[in-house]
Motif scaffolding. Structure first.
Motif, short mmCIF file in Angstrom:
data_model
loop_
_atom_site.label_atom_id
_atom_site.label_comp_id
_atom_site.label_asym_id
_atom_site.label_seq_id
_atom_site.Cartn_x
_atom_site.Cartn_y
_atom_site.Cartn_z
N ASP A 1 0.77 -1.19 0.12
CA ASP A 1 0.07 -0.06 -0.25
C ASP A 1 0.92 1.30 0.11
O ASP A 1 0.19 2.56 -0.06
CB ASP A 1 -0.80 0.17 1.12
N GLY A 2 2.31 1.10 -0.01
CA GLY A 2 3.11 2.18 -0.01
C GLY A 2 3.66 2.64 1.28
O GLY A 2 4.39 3.63 1.28
N GLU A 3 3.22 2.12 2.55
CA GLU A 3 3.57 2.34 3.59
C GLU A 3 5.04 2.19 3.91
O GLU A 3 5.46 0.76 3.61
CB GLU A 3 2.80 1.80 4.93
N VAL A 4 5.65 3.10 4.27
CA VAL A 4 7.12 2.88 4.49
C VAL A 4 7.21 2.24 6.03
O VAL A 4 6.89 3.03 6.86
CB VAL A 4 8.02 4.20 4.45
N PHE A 5 8.11 1.06 6.02
CA PHE A 5 8.04 0.52 7.44
C PHE A 5 9.42 0.52 7.86
O PHE A 5 9.82 0.34 9.06
CB PHE A 5 7.37 -0.87 7.61
N GLU A 6 10.53 1.01 7.08
CA GLU A 6 11.87 0.81 7.39
C GLU A 6 12.37 1.92 6.59
O GLU A 6 12.26 1.60 5.41
CB GLU A 6 12.67 -0.35 7.31
N ASP A 7 13.51 2.77 7.09
CA ASP A 7 13.91 3.62 6.11
C ASP A 7 15.21 4.16 6.79
O ASP A 7 15.26 4.76 8.01
CB ASP A 7 13.01 4.95 6.01
N HIS B 1 4.97 -13.95 11.08
CA HIS B 1 5.40 -12.29 11.10
C HIS B 1 4.46 -11.46 10.82
O HIS B 1 3.58 -11.68 9.93
CB HIS B 1 6.68 -12.39 10.24
N PRO B 2 4.52 -10.10 11.22
CA PRO B 2 3.48 -9.11 10.89
C PRO B 2 3.36 -8.74 9.34
O PRO B 2 2.52 -8.21 8.88
CB PRO B 2 4.02 -8.11 11.62
N LEU B 3 4.52 -9.07 8.71
CA LEU B 3 4.60 -8.90 7.20
C LEU B 3 4.56 -10.12 6.48
O LEU B 3 4.44 -9.95 5.20
CB LEU B 3 6.02 -8.06 6.88
N ALA B 4 4.09 -11.14 7.00
CA ALA B 4 3.81 -12.43 6.26
C ALA B 4 2.84 -12.21 5.29
O ALA B 4 1.56 -11.62 5.58
CB ALA B 4 3.51 -13.33 7.21
N GLU C 1 3.02 -10.54 2.37
CA GLU C 1 2.98 -9.30 1.86
C GLU C 1 4.24 -9.30 0.72
O GLU C 1 5.33 -10.00 1.11
CB GLU C 1 3.25 -8.17 2.64
N THR C 2 3.90 -8.74 -0.35
CA THR C 2 5.32 -8.46 -1.38
C THR C 2 5.93 -7.04 -0.79
O THR C 2 5.23 -5.98 -0.64
CB THR C 2 4.60 -8.30 -2.71
N ILE C 3 7.05 -7.13 -0.49
CA ILE C 3 7.80 -6.18 0.14
C ILE C 3 8.67 -5.67 -1.05
O ILE C 3 9.47 -6.15 -1.78
CB ILE C 3 8.64 -6.44 1.28
N THR C 4 8.72 -4.36 -1.01
CA THR C 4 9.60 -3.39 -2.04
C THR C 4 10.66 -2.61 -1.40
O THR C 4 10.36 -1.93 -0.50
CB THR C 4 8.58 -2.57 -2.93
N TYR C 5 12.01 -2.84 -1.83
CA TYR C 5 13.17 -2.09 -1.25
C TYR C 5 13.70 -1.14 -2.39
O TYR C 5 13.91 -1.76 -3.47
CB TYR C 5 14.23 -3.25 -0.66
N ALA C 6 13.77 0.08 -2.10
CA ALA C 6 14.74 0.86 -2.57
C ALA C 6 16.22 1.04 -2.08
O ALA C 6 16.11 1.50 -1.10
CB ALA C 6 13.93 2.35 -2.94
N ILE C 7 17.13 0.35 -2.82
CA ILE C 7 18.26 0.38 -2.05
C ILE C 7 19.46 1.13 -2.99
O ILE C 7 19.43 1.28 -4.20
CB ILE C 7 18.75 -1.04 -2.19
N THR C 8 19.99 2.33 -2.30
CA THR C 8 20.91 3.17 -2.95
C THR C 8 22.46 2.68 -2.46
O THR C 8 22.61 2.91 -1.18
CB THR C 8 20.57 4.66 -2.59
#
Length: 145
Positions: free
Chosen positions: A20-26, A124-127, A129-136
């Protein structure tokens, strides 16, 4: 500067988001994360995506549930008698509580509470779900030796 290769030590920033676009780690508000590729310390799909990138480049990796936090398992949602959980406080829906499962400590989420029973979820609370990571890639550190 040469691009990222296997065995490089990198400084990375990343943002993790739910579908849903919610950022949970940054990590961008703090220090970059130091990672050495090839050491099985990060997800192999991240390593694969980082090879060939240069400092300043960002790569996006989407992980399906089975590659991220696992598929949601309905068998891990159980209703138990309050007395079996041996909690030292009144549980609240949404709270994480530590319980013993098969002799091992386990962190579960409280889903429902009534006078006699408590329903908990050991997924796990994120079980599921498809998780998207933007890695720089912030930097490629010099190799030692």
């Amino acid at each position: 500067m040469a691009p990222v290769t296997d065995g490089d030590t990198l400084l990375l920033h990343f943002t993790s988001t739910r579908p849903d676009g919610e950022v949970f780690e940054d990590t961008r508000s703090g220090e970059p994360v130091r990672v050495t590729l090839g050491g099985n310390r990060i997800n192999p799909l991240f390593e694969e995506a980082l090879i060939g990138k240069e400092p300043g480049e960002t790569v996006t990796v989407s992980l399906p549930p089975e590659k991220a936090y696992g598929k949601f398992n309905r068998k891990l949602v159980v209703t138990v008698k309050r007395t079996k959980l041996k909690l030292d406080h009144e549980p609240v829906v949404g709270e994480f509580v530590r319980v013993e499962v098969l002799g091992k400590p386990c962190l579960v989420t409280v889903l429902d509470v009534d006078e006699k029973y408590i329903t908990v979820d050991a997924n796990h609370p994120l079980a599921g779900e498809t998780i998207t990571y933007a890695i720089t890639v912030e930097a490629i550190l010099p190799r030692e030796g």
